[in-house]
Design an enzyme around this catalytic site. Structure first.
Site, PDB file in Angstrom:
ATOM      1  N   SER A 150       0.857  -1.180   0.000  1.00  0.00           N
ATOM      2  CA  SER A 150       0.000   0.000   0.000  1.00  0.00           C
ATOM      3  C   SER A 150       0.892   1.228   0.000  1.00  0.00           C
ATOM      4  O   SER A 150       2.021   1.186   0.515  1.00  0.00           O
ATOM      5  CB  SER A 150      -0.893   0.024   1.244  1.00  0.00           C
ATOM      6  OG  SER A 150      -1.523   1.282   1.397  1.00  0.00           O
ATOM      7  N   TYR A 163      -1.312  -0.813  10.150  1.00  0.00           N
ATOM      8  CA  TYR A 163      -1.406  -1.111   8.719  1.00  0.00           C
ATOM      9  C   TYR A 163      -0.190  -0.567   7.972  1.00  0.00           C
ATOM     10  O   TYR A 163       0.422  -1.271   7.161  1.00  0.00           O
ATOM     11  CB  TYR A 163      -2.693  -0.492   8.171  1.00  0.00           C
ATOM     12  CG  TYR A 163      -3.031  -0.883   6.755  1.00  0.00           C
ATOM     13  CD1 TYR A 163      -3.670  -2.089   6.493  1.00  0.00           C
ATOM     14  CD2 TYR A 163      -2.745  -0.036   5.695  1.00  0.00           C
ATOM     15  CE1 TYR A 163      -4.013  -2.449   5.197  1.00  0.00           C
ATOM     16  CE2 TYR A 163      -3.073  -0.386   4.393  1.00  0.00           C
ATOM     17  CZ  TYR A 163      -3.705  -1.594   4.150  1.00  0.00           C
ATOM     18  OH  TYR A 163      -4.023  -1.933   2.856  1.00  0.00           O
TER      19      TYR A 163
END
Length: 283
Positions: A150, A163
């Site tokens: 990401s 995350y």
């Protein structure tokens, strides 16, 4: 044209019941791969596999908890029995539910249970995936591992501590695997999606915020899952045979510039006039 690019390949996709994983599974199947559609959501995986078969592809669904080593062994063995050894892995599973992400805050506000869950799925899950498929890839003479990172693993953000940290660690895992097994024909890469305009995002974010997000991209729209699936297909195919240990960013330019230093540039209405060239004859 994607048909035939992955003929003879066996692909395993995690987190494939919806979103990026489902789009990836369908794209890999359309390109000729037999696909193992896996997800913690078993019925969702069944539905995606059924849609691939209905379209003329080869697929089987398996429920898979990516943090469970024995579950990996069972799924990979079942896939080998049905189609042959896995030669393409797309490690896409990620804990992205709204209930969980809402507790993944800054370092002081972070729920440590969320930290443990996210790192288990993203890091442990992908290490176990690599351990499960590498023996078959080595025996087959090579393979391609692609993991979903990401842009949050590449830039600083004030939220999503777990995350972001997990995705940054995942990109290091890519380099480690690529370094260890490149000489044996195994490539390992990551894709780093930006903001993907899923129906859920549009419903929860609101039209005004979505418009601001779109305007923040150099390509002024949000991504779609097919954008990411196309990148997975490229890294899975022999077209990327000289690409390894890399992260392919698929974010419409969102992470490539500093907005505060980038006022908009107006496009000219018409190209500037070019004065005619006059050639005088010599006398």
């Amino acid at each position: 044209m994607t048909v035939g690019r992955l003929d003879g390949k066996v692909a395993l996709v995690t987190g494939a019941a919806s979103g990026i994983g489902a789009a990836s599974a369908r794209a890999l199947a359309e390109a000729g791969a037999a696909v193992l559609v896996t997800d913690l959501d078993g019925p969702g995986a069944d539905s995606v596999a059924a849609s691939i078969v209905a379209a003329g592809g080869a697929a089987k669904a398996h429920r898979l908890d990516v943090t469970d080593e024995s579950a990996w062994a069972e799924v990979v063995a079942a896939g080998a029995a049905a189609f042959g050894p896995v030669t393409v892995l797309h490690g896409n599973a990620g804990p992205t539910s709204g209930a969980l992400m809402s507790r993944d805050l800054d370092v002081l506000g972070l729920d440590l249970g969320v930290w443990d869950t996210v790192l288990a799925v993203v890091l442990r899950g992908n290490v176990l995936g690599c351990r499960a498929v590498l023996p078959g890839m080595l025996a087959a003479g090579g393979g391609s591992i692609v993991v979903t990172s990401s842009i949050k693993g590449r830039v600083g953000t004030s939220l999503r501590t777990a995350y972001s940290t997990a995705k940054g660690g995942l990109e290091q895992l890519v380099r480690v695997v690529a370094t260890g097994y490149g000489s044996h024909g195994v490539r390992c890469n990551a894709i780093a999606p930006g903001i993907i305009g899923t129906p859920g995002l549009r419903e929860t974010a609101g039209a005004e915020y979505v418009a601001r997000l779109e305007a923040a991209h150099l390509i002024p729209r949000l991504g779609v899952v097919e954008d990411v699936a196309a990148a997975v297909l490229y890294l899975a195919s022999d077209e990327s045979s000289f690409v390894t240990a890399q992260t392919l960013v698929v974010d419409g330019g969102l992470s490539a510039y500093v907005p505060a230093l980038s006022p908009p540039v107006a496009a000219p209405v018409a190209p500037p006039a070019v004065p005619p060239v006059v050639i005088e004859e010599s006398r």
